[in-house]
Motif scaffolding. Sequence first.
Motif, PDB file in Angstrom:
ATOM      1  N   SER A 145     -46.643  27.724 -57.935  1.00  0.00           N
ATOM      2  CA  SER A 145     -45.323  28.050 -58.490  1.00  0.00           C
ATOM      3  C   SER A 145     -44.188  27.348 -57.762  1.00  0.00           C
ATOM      4  O   SER A 145     -43.174  26.994 -58.368  1.00  0.00           O
ATOM      5  N   GLU A 146     -44.353  27.137 -56.438  1.00  0.00           N
ATOM      6  CA  GLU A 146     -43.282  26.524 -55.649  1.00  0.00           C
ATOM      7  C   GLU A 146     -43.488  25.035 -55.398  1.00  0.00           C
ATOM      8  O   GLU A 146     -42.681  24.396 -54.737  1.00  0.00           O
ATOM      9  N   HIS A 147     -44.599  24.490 -55.906  1.00  0.00           N
ATOM     10  CA  HIS A 147     -44.895  23.054 -55.744  1.00  0.00           C
ATOM     11  C   HIS A 147     -44.880  22.640 -54.266  1.00  0.00           C
ATOM     12  O   HIS A 147     -44.265  21.639 -53.892  1.00  0.00           O
ATOM     13  N   TRP A 148     -45.553  23.432 -53.439  1.00  0.00           N
ATOM     14  CA  TRP A 148     -45.603  23.115 -52.014  1.00  0.00           C
ATOM     15  C   TRP A 148     -46.344  21.809 -51.769  1.00  0.00           C
ATOM     16  O   TRP A 148     -47.375  21.529 -52.390  1.00  0.00           O
ATOM     17  N   ILE A 182     -45.050  35.805 -55.401  1.00  0.00           N
ATOM     18  CA  ILE A 182     -43.689  36.350 -55.439  1.00  0.00           C
ATOM     19  C   ILE A 182     -43.039  35.897 -56.735  1.00  0.00           C
ATOM     20  O   ILE A 182     -42.689  34.729 -56.889  1.00  0.00           O
ATOM     21  N   LYS A 183     -42.888  36.810 -57.669  1.00  0.00           N
ATOM     22  CA  LYS A 183     -42.284  36.468 -58.948  1.00  0.00           C
ATOM     23  C   LYS A 183     -40.762  36.541 -58.841  1.00  0.00           C
ATOM     24  O   LYS A 183     -40.218  37.301 -58.050  1.00  0.00           O
ATOM     25  N   GLN A 184     -40.098  35.738 -59.659  1.00  0.00           N
ATOM     26  CA  GLN A 184     -38.635  35.754 -59.664  1.00  0.00           C
ATOM     27  C   GLN A 184     -38.116  37.138 -60.020  1.00  0.00           C
ATOM     28  O   GLN A 184     -37.084  37.580 -59.509  1.00  0.00           O
ATOM     29  N   LYS A 233     -38.023  32.060 -51.377  1.00  0.00           N
ATOM     30  CA  LYS A 233     -37.669  31.611 -52.730  1.00  0.00           C
ATOM     31  C   LYS A 233     -36.185  31.793 -53.019  1.00  0.00           C
ATOM     32  O   LYS A 233     -35.600  32.838 -52.729  1.00  0.00           O
ATOM     33  N   GLY A 234     -35.563  30.762 -53.582  1.00  0.00           N
ATOM     34  CA  GLY A 234     -34.208  30.902 -54.120  1.00  0.00           C
ATOM     35  C   GLY A 234     -33.080  30.418 -53.249  1.00  0.00           C
ATOM     36  O   GLY A 234     -31.937  30.335 -53.710  1.00  0.00           O
ATOM     37  N   PHE A 235     -33.330  30.077 -51.983  1.00  0.00           N
ATOM     38  CA  PHE A 235     -32.250  29.673 -51.080  1.00  0.00           C
ATOM     39  C   PHE A 235     -31.874  28.206 -51.274  1.00  0.00           C
ATOM     40  O   PHE A 235     -32.733  27.328 -51.334  1.00  0.00           O
ATOM     41  N   LEU A 236     -30.584  27.937 -51.347  1.00  0.00           N
ATOM     42  CA  LEU A 236     -30.049  26.582 -51.433  1.00  0.00           C
ATOM     43  C   LEU A 236     -29.071  26.369 -50.276  1.00  0.00           C
ATOM     44  O   LEU A 236     -28.148  27.166 -50.090  1.00  0.00           O
ATOM     45  N   PHE A 237     -29.275  25.319 -49.510  1.00  0.00           N
ATOM     46  CA  PHE A 237     -28.393  25.053 -48.363  1.00  0.00           C
ATOM     47  C   PHE A 237     -27.059  24.496 -48.847  1.00  0.00           C
ATOM     48  O   PHE A 237     -27.013  23.570 -49.646  1.00  0.00           O
ATOM     49  N   GLN A 238     -25.968  25.071 -48.356  1.00  0.00           N
ATOM     50  CA  GLN A 238     -24.634  24.640 -48.744  1.00  0.00           C
ATOM     51  C   GLN A 238     -23.930  23.827 -47.646  1.00  0.00           C
ATOM     52  O   GLN A 238     -23.502  22.718 -47.872  1.00  0.00           O
ATOM     53  N   GLU A 239     -23.829  24.403 -46.457  1.00  0.00           N
ATOM     54  CA  GLU A 239     -23.001  23.764 -45.430  1.00  0.00           C
ATOM     55  C   GLU A 239     -23.290  24.383 -44.068  1.00  0.00           C
ATOM     56  O   GLU A 239     -23.709  25.534 -43.960  1.00  0.00           O
TER      57      GLU A 239
END
Length: 352
Positions: A145-148, A182-184, A233-239
């Motif tokens: 699911s996460e394409h590790w 871990i499902k969304q 799952k779900g974290f995006l780095f901003q700054e």
Amino acid sequence: MTNEVVDIKKSTMQNSIAMPDTDLIQLADSIASIVGQAKVHIAVSVNSAMVETYWHIGRHIVEFEQKGEVRAKYGDALLPRLSKVLSMKLGKGFSRPNLNFMRKFYLLYPNCQTVSNKLSWSHICELITIDDDLERSFYEKECISEHWSLRALRRQIDSGLFMRLALSKDKEGVLALAHEGIKQTDIQVPEDVVRDTYTLEFLGLNAKKRFKEGDLQKLLQDNMKTMLLELGKGFLFQEEQYHMCINNHHYHVDLLFYHRILRCYVLIDLKRGAVTHRDIGQMNLYLGYFAKEMMLDGENPPIGILLGHSKDDLMIEYATYGMDTNLFISKYELFLPNKEELRKMINKITSE
């Protein structure tokens, strides 16, 4: 033909290639896209065929072993002897360890279609080293699911991700985690994404040696891909070092993320030692700023995580009294957890 004429022709050809018209560029882009898609399709097809071939080799080995007289005749020497014969006939790729992987692959995956077109052979070889069925099933589901990458899969296995997550669940929760990953839809509130302890062994720091908070932050930035893997799952780095100015006073959040599933900002402040009540008050200030100044319509309130090497639960209980429930205090460890102890604890949960 003179050198001058040759140079003129070369220059004309280079200009014609360097500056094609718009229609030609679009045509070339379309062809490049088709070729790229074909390469991906070929790679997937080749991988699927290879995995299925190895599964069938494993099946033939197991069926050969199951013949009583043959098994007695060859015994434990079957794979080494078979490896020598196949290597002479087919070349590389049929060493005894590889044949053993193929054999085990067939035994653990009665239906190879479940993974043949989803995982590479290298991923499968990593998965079949896990003896526990529940644990292996979890990593398989998450890997797909996460394409590790293979490196990411190894890191999650080595850090005992399944067992660390499973310890916070009951028997039914452990089974669901193993069979579904871990499902969304499992991520609905901040508590679903914040962990009590994070393993940061990938930083290469030694807890016994002195290091500054700045060193910790710099290493996390340099290893952000692995840090995102650890966060989940779900974290995006901003700054990093996000700047805030409040009444001419300047503040900085060490790491700023956005959670695409919860639709909210996630603020992380790093502490070399224990988290203090002053750190908690400051993070609460940051959360108030983001809630008032940064949050857009449709977004959820921000999450704050204070990440320290240790924490005093009683102090935290008093210091957070009446505060925002989206403020969390977590620990980090600089070494891999003892997987055998974790496994024993999981076995105790699942046997109850």
